[in-house]
Design a protein around this motif. Structure first.
Motif: not given
Length: 454
Positions: A322-348
């Protein structure tokens, strides 16, 4: 069809934006552009449709974890963003330059009601700003290593200790509307992705309710370089439906550091009265540094000679009760693949990276007390079980939770105040403590933000 100024990077609170933009113009000049018009007159805007405006965004913040000694350095509110330093912070001094276009699809925001224009329209959008928040909006191959950003561009810890300000231009793009095949809109250059519910820049028409941002916005794509197109598929007495698609260099880079592009897109549905909307947005593509000779960290944590696919999806919406009430919402999903090889390196975590995923949900309820004053509450749950997507603000593994409450007071057309109180707590998988310089799992933060439009 009204002209729309495309100056919000990733602006997605579409119903609020469109309700202001679509409305007929008021006889009182807007605060935005006042300084330029007072010095140079209004001929540039009147004759050529070019507007030049500014925004000064400053804040004052404290939390219950830091000592007075801690507050001498920056990012003591981290992993909170928006206002990450305690004490006074220059979040950003912004300059916007826009030539609006007449269109049926306001890219990254919304389809628009009304008849389709029958003539082509050409314009551009530019945003540049100086301040603390510019550190996170820079693009590799563009403004990351501008001279003014030294030495913090190569020494993040020194930038934190010195509370260094940065210069960034996260929006610099040409826009066009072409009246063919029902009419479609194009954008090419550097621009915000438009992925997710929340808006990075505090442009006035967006009416963001809070000074600090959600964890979801940290996870989302930010600025990128490429091309995108959109069109309004349906516009009748019941609904509006628009679609968008783009090809980009990847997250936060102009200089591509692997051999594959990424794609972004959106489907945007509105009721005809613009009181309800639902958006689905996505980004898909390989996201890895091909070589240690060109590592784009923190935008990309993975280095690998092989493609490592990354995906992000956001479903978000808004409803005016109405003139007073409003609502916003979000759902999200993400993924970073990794093949697990020794040459695939995470800086952390090092070699053998085998992937990471994250998801979240957040909702905002707003009560419009009167035209110039509103009260809002936000709740959020964000699961980063692998400690991946909140980097570099945090590498903690677990779930972030937050409750934020605050007011937005439009003192006059030039000045907006946003005081807020926020409580965050973290459910750790093991021992991580992301707040208080790594010694706490909860935090209470008080913030007052002032936005001056000119």
């Amino acid at each position: 069809m009204p002209s729309i100024n495309v100056k919000a990077s990733g602006a997605l609170i579409a119903a609020l934006i469109s309700s202001n933009c679509v409305a007929a113009g008021t006889t009182e000049p807007l605060a935005e552009g006042t300084a330029f018009r007072s010095v140079f007159g209004d001929s540039l805007e009147r004759d050529y449709g070019i507007t030049i405006s500014g925004l000064l965004d400053v804040g004052l913040s404290l939390n219950n974890n830091s000592s007075s000694k801690d507050r001498e350095s920056g990012l003591t509110n981290s992993p909170l963003t928006g206002i990450s330093d305690e004490g006074f912070e220059l979040e950003g001094l912004h300059l916007f330059v826009d030539k609006s276009i007449k269109t049926t699809e306001f890219l990254r925001v919304t389809p628009l009601p009304g008849p389709a224009p029958t003539e082509a329209s050409f314009g551009f959008t530019m945003e540049t700003f100086y301040g603390r928040n510019a550190q996170n909006s820079r693009l590799y191959g563009w403004d990351t290593h501008w001279g003014i950003n030294s030495p913090g561009d190569d020494d993040a810890d020194k930038a934190r200790r010195d509370k260094q300000n940065f210069l960034s231009t996260p929006n610099l793009a040409a826009t066009a509307y072409l009246p063919y095949a029902g009419g479609f809109t194009l954008m090419a250059g550097i621009f915000g992705s438009g992925i997710g519910y929340e808006i990075p820049a505090n442009v006035k028409v967006a009416r963001n309710p809070f000074a600090t941002h959600s964890y979801a916005m940290i996870a989302e794509a930010g600025s990128m370089a490429g091309v995108m197109a959109g069109t309004r598929l349906i516009a009748n007495k019941d609904m509006l439906l628009g679609v968008e698609f783009g090809v980009v260099q990847g997250q936060g880079n102009l200089r591509d550091n692997n051999d594959e592009k990424s794609v972004i897109g959106a489907v945007r549905w509105r009721t005809a009265d613009m009181n309800t909307w639902i958006d689905y947005e996505f980004m898909l593509g390989d996201s890895q540094n091909d070589s240690f000779k060109d590592v784009q960290t923190p935008k990309g944590r993975i280095t690998s000679p092989d493609g490592q696919f990354k995906q992000f999806h956001s479903l978000n919406g808004w409803h005016k009760f109405d003139q007073n009430w409003s609502m916003g919402a979000e759902v999200l999903y993400g993924r970073q693949d990794g093949d697990g090889k020794p040459t695939t390196i995470d800086v952390i975590t090092g070699p053998g990276f085998n992937g990471a995923s994250w998801w979240g949900a957040n909702a905002v309820v707003t009560y419009q007390i009167r035209k110039d004053l509103s009260f809002s509450n936000r709740v959020e749950h964000f699961d980063d079980k692998d400690g991946y997507i909140q980097f570099p603000a945090s590498t903690a593994r677990g779930s972030y939770n937050a409750v934020t409450t605050g007011f937005r007071y439009d003192v006059n057309k030039y000045l907006v105040l946003r005081p807020e109180l926020r409580y965050d707590w973290f459910d750790a998988r093991e021992h991580d403590r992301p707040y208080g310089s790594g010694d706490s799992r909860n935090q209470l933060t008080g913030t007052v933000e002032a936005l001056f439009y000119f």
